[in-house]
Design an enzyme around this catalytic site. Structure first.
Site, PDB file in Angstrom:
ATOM      1  N   HIS A 107       0.801  -1.228   0.000  1.00 31.59           N
ATOM      2  CA  HIS A 107       0.000   0.000   0.000  1.00 31.59           C
ATOM      3  C   HIS A 107       0.840   1.288   0.000  1.00 31.59           C
ATOM      4  CE1 HIS A 107      -3.447  -2.463   0.192  1.00 31.59           C
ATOM      5  NE2 HIS A 107      -3.613  -2.567   1.487  1.00 31.59           N
ATOM      6  N   HIS A 182      -9.925   2.158   0.810  1.00 32.47           N
ATOM      7  CA  HIS A 182      -9.799   1.000   1.696  1.00 32.47           C
ATOM      8  C   HIS A 182     -10.855   1.034   2.811  1.00 32.47           C
ATOM      9  CE1 HIS A 182      -7.782  -2.259   3.796  1.00 32.47           C
ATOM     10  NE2 HIS A 182      -6.867  -2.322   2.837  1.00 32.47           N
ATOM     11  N   GLU A 325     -11.487  -3.428  -2.758  1.00 32.13           N
ATOM     12  CA  GLU A 325     -10.475  -2.464  -3.199  1.00 32.13           C
ATOM     13  C   GLU A 325     -10.266  -2.584  -4.702  1.00 32.13           C
ATOM     14  OE1 GLU A 325      -6.991  -3.379  -0.614  1.00 32.13           O
ATOM     15  OE2 GLU A 325      -8.474  -4.466   0.545  1.00 32.13           O
TER      16      GLU A 325
END
Ligand code: GAL
Length: 360
Positions: A107, A182, A325
């Site tokens: 991420h 998210h 996501e």
């Protein structure tokens, strides 16, 4: 339609965080903040017309910094994992931050887009819908990635309660990019902290396997596996099995190939989106359909949740919510069998995800 702007709190370094709430006539309202361009709450009317907040979040900005989990945030520069924190582009090797166990990038690195304070601007679209625009410039070399990138994330709420998130970015050098949201959803209301009985449809014929370090392997057909969600099914039916792909992450934490099997729509007349996911709660009657033009959808059943308190002191529980996501496949910069995640001067980034709510 109305937008309310509010001081949300301070970070430990004294910087102030601002939240914006957009309210649609039908009752749907969404609160977003400039820290991480994050969705803090999402209120949706249930079958009795009562509002339910269906996303997890915290009461103060500092908790978002302190706690893991990317709760509600915009994730980037590259959402998902990049194996060994390494990729090659145009013959050049790049070493990027290995923020997961010192072995791989997760991420965006140690201080990804979720931890930045974005510039913000509230206003209306031409069609009258409310929107909040967030801007962030990620500099050349940030977390090891090449190129300066100007990123815009737009949250848009229309009068009928349709929520859209648009991601736009321009880079002055070629760089991998994958931007996503998210949010942890629970359609019973986030305070219920159990998603096992909610009904899920994932319009995908294939998913990507993972190895024991959560790095993507090859594609598998969902047919005859617990990951066959092409027909609506209780999430628990996939969670509580001995299927090897469930055993590795302790639930669902896989990327699905959003191949259009769920049907298509033209959003605002010219943006083609496919129906990727539908989730429904029998208890509240709330149904959420997610449309996107992203090629992949990481579905994460909150397997690491726990040990924190959400809004109003609600205790987080394992698998208390589920993330969808939309983005690019995991480790795409190191693969040739998936859509390209490389953007640059000749290829600006543009992606749209639309969330539609109804009751059944
Ligand atoms: C998800 C990822 C999970 C976990 C989570 C954050 O996107 O797929 O493996 O890292 O984020 O806790």
């Amino acid at each position: 339609m109305s937008i309310e702007k509010k001081y949300f709190g301070k970070l430990s370094d004294g910087r102030e965080v601002t939240a914006f709430t957009m309210k649609a006539e039908c009752g749907v309202s969404v609160t977003v903040m400039d820290l991480g361009a994050t969705m803090v709450s999402l209120n949706v009317p249930d079958k009795n017309g009562e509002l339910k907040d269906i996303v997890c979040g915290y009461d103060s900005p500092e908790e978002y910094i302190k706690n893991d989990g990317y709760t509600g945030a915009t994730v980037g520069r590259y959402a998902n994992r990049i194996d060994k924190g390494h990729f090659t582009l145009d013959g050049k090797d790049y070493e990027i931050s290995k923020n997961e166990d010192g072995k791989r990038t997760l991420h965006g690195g140690f201080c990804g887009f979720d931890k930045k304070i974005w510039r913000s601007e509230a206003g209306q679209c031409g069609c009258g819908a409310d929107r909040i625009k967030f801007y962030y410039t990620s500099e050349d070399g940030e977390e090891g990635f090449p190129g300066n990138v100007d990123v815009t994330v737009v949250y848009r709420l229309s009068a009928d309660g349709e929520l859209a998130i648009r991601y736009l970015a321009e880079a002055d050098k070629m760089t991998p990019m994958a931007l996503t949201n998210h949010s942890y959803f629970n359609l019973d209301g986030y305070e219920k902290q159990d998603i096992s009985r909610q009904l899920l449809t994932i319009n995908a014929n294939r998913f990507m396997g993972i190895d024991d370090e959560s790095i993507s392997t090859e594609f598998y057909d969902v047919q005859d596996t617990p990951f066959d969600f092409r027909k609506e099914k209780q999430i628990g039916k996939a969670l509580f099995t001995n299927y090897e792909h469930v055993m590795i992450p302790g639930g669902i934490d896989h990327s699905f190939d959003i191949d259009g099997t769920g049907g298509k729509m033209l959003w605002k007349h010219d943006i083609p989106l496919v129906k990727s996911v539908t989730i429904r709660s029998k208890e509240t009657g709330i149904v959420m359909d997610i449309y996107t033009d992203a090629p992949a959808m990481q579905v994460y059943s909150g397997n690491h949740m726990g040990g924190v308190k959400y809004k109003g002191g609600v205790e987080a529980k394992k698998q208390g919510a589920i993330c969808f996501e939309p983005g690019y496949f995991p480790n795409s910069p190191n693969r040739t069998d998936v859509p390209s995640c490389i953007f640059g001067p000749d290829r600006p980034y543009s992606s749209t995800t639309v969330y539609k709510f109804s009751v059944k």
